[in-house]
Design a protein around this motif. Structure first.
Motif: not given
Length: 455
Positions: A261-280
């Protein structure tokens, strides 16, 4: 950067924002209104009589006129009706009303996935957040279920996008992966819930191809699995361990998708990388394999007694408690919920924790985000809440009703965060030992040098 709060809803607002992202109101409404009134009064005093437009000479406010002078038909709105101002079809796809500008809600604010008697899941925005940054995936088959719960890291940019692509990627990888102990044909499981209708989330992002799946060297290491370590070599491996390894692979695939995701969409993603937690988790008959990164949790709840937390949070609090800190002091610390592992471009190499067990008594597997467990931190309270929700759910869809009841409980307790909960009943084999409870396999703990982030 959060500077102040909205005067209307008290939600924090970012520097330079003109509108509140929570309620949609104009943030400088008062100042603009006063300035406009002052300007109008001044212009009226200075303007000579007869210098303005003649009454009835032009289009009134809000009406459009064509270049050739003929009236143009207003564009037909196709969105939802606004609950705030009543404008017909005025709510745009972003959830805001084009007429009054207020937030009218988004489809993702509340989603449900009903797998009938096999499983159910509910995700809700809660009462404080302006959007739902949680995401979930649920696919069911005959005595089989694949479940994913993700929680966007609020301090990152586009956390809702991160959680959505993570849940979808992990869910689809689970659906098409061969499970060694799977009693159900794979095509039946995928058909049962692998669509947007069953998952409760919109399919809008790319999914890694088979070639994108992690290589063998990146596979999570399962203690007690087919390649058991010395500690467990004397005991036969739990048949659920290969399922847990599949879950770990799916989580790694989800991590790769979030990192892109850091390489697409809003350029602000490079400064604050999209992130999440996960349980599966993947359930195949009595066999349960699960895995996680971050502080979203899995519990095992039986007919009596406290809930058993199957996961260990990747959080500041868990680490200091493990080092000997007083749990009550640690959990009340402002850094308690700072996570130490997540999915994202800045997360570094991801080594999911995995675990597995084979049920020997009936019980329920519960996956949830911290929007629920924050209000039920005591295992006894969590177990009682789940049993109470299941007991009260006597309608035609008891699992879905129970999941709704738990979400309602969290909202009634404050709803400070997004809330997602999934419930899966797990039944033992007839020949299983009914006198002993489910025994979980040891958990593989991943280490991380990441700086904590708020989930």
């Amino acid at each position: 950067m959060i500077l102040t709060e909205c005067d209307s809803c008290a939600e924090g607002r970012a520097s330079g924002a003109s509108f509140c992202e929570a309620c949609g109101r104009l943030l400088n409404e008062t100042a603009v209104g006063e300035a406009a009134n002052s300007a109008t009064a001044g212009e009226a005093a200075d303007k000579p009589a007869g210098d303005g437009p003649l009454s009835g000479a032009g289009p009134s406010s809000g009406e459009a006129a064509s270049i050739d002078g003929t009236d143009a038909a207003p564009a037909r709105r196709t969105g939802r009706d606004c609950p705030n101002c009543g404008a017909t079809g005025a709510v745009d796809t972003d959830g805001y009303c084009e007429e009054c500008g207020l937030l009218a809600g988004r489809p993702r604010d509340h989603t449900e996935a009903d797998g009938d008697v096999v499983a159910a899941a509910v995700s809700d925005r809660g009462r404080r957040h302006h959007r739902n940054e949680d995401a979930m995936w649920l696919a069911v088959g005959a005595d089989a279920a694949d479940i994913v719960v993700c929680d966007g890291v609020s301090s990152s940019f586009d956390p809702d996008v991160a959680s959505e692509i993570a849940a979808k990627t992990a869910g689809e990888l689970l659906a098409r992966a061969p499970h060694p102990a799977d009693p159900t044909p794979r095509d039946e499981t995928a058909d049962a819930g692998g669509t947007s209708d069953a998952t409760g989330v919109d399919a809008a992002t790319a999914v890694p191809s088979q070639s994108d799946e992690p290589e063998a060297k990146d596979q999570p290491e399962a203690i007690g699995g087919p390649e058991a370590t010395v500690d467990l070599a004397a005991e036969p491996p739990d048949p659920a361990l290969p399922i847990a390894e599949v879950v770990g692979m799916a989580i790694q695939g989800a991590g790769q998708s979030v990192a892109t995701l850091v390489d697409g969409g809003d350029p602000r993603r490079r400064a604050s990388n999209p992130a999440c937690t996960i349980v599966a988790a993947a359930v195949r008959g009595p066999h349960v394999g699960f895995g996680w990164v971050g502080d979203s949790r899995a519990y095992w709840v039986t007919a009596a007694g406290p809930a058993e937390q199957l996961t260990e949070d990747d959080s500041w609090a868990r680490h200091v408690i493990a080092m000997g800190a007083d749990p009550r002091v640690a959990m009340n610390d402002p850094k308690a919920h700072a996570i130490t592992a997540w999915l994202g471009a800045d997360a570094g190499p991801i080594l999911p924790h995995i675990g597995a067990f084979t049920a020997r008594t009936p019980g329920h597997l519960v996956l949830c985000s911290d929007g629920l467990w924050n209000y039920l931190t005591d295992p006894a309270d969590f177990g009682d809440a789940v049993r109470s929700a299941l007991k009260l759910a006597t309608g035609p869809r008891p699992l879905l009703e129970a999941a709704r009841a738990l979400v309602t409980y969290a909202n009634s307790a404050g709803g400070a965060d997004n809330i997602t909960v999934a419930i899966v009943p797990v039944h033992p084999l007839p020949e299983a030992d009914a006198e002993s409870d489910a025994e979980t396999q040891p958990i593989k703990s991943a280490t991380s040098d990441n700086e904590p982030s708020e989930a």
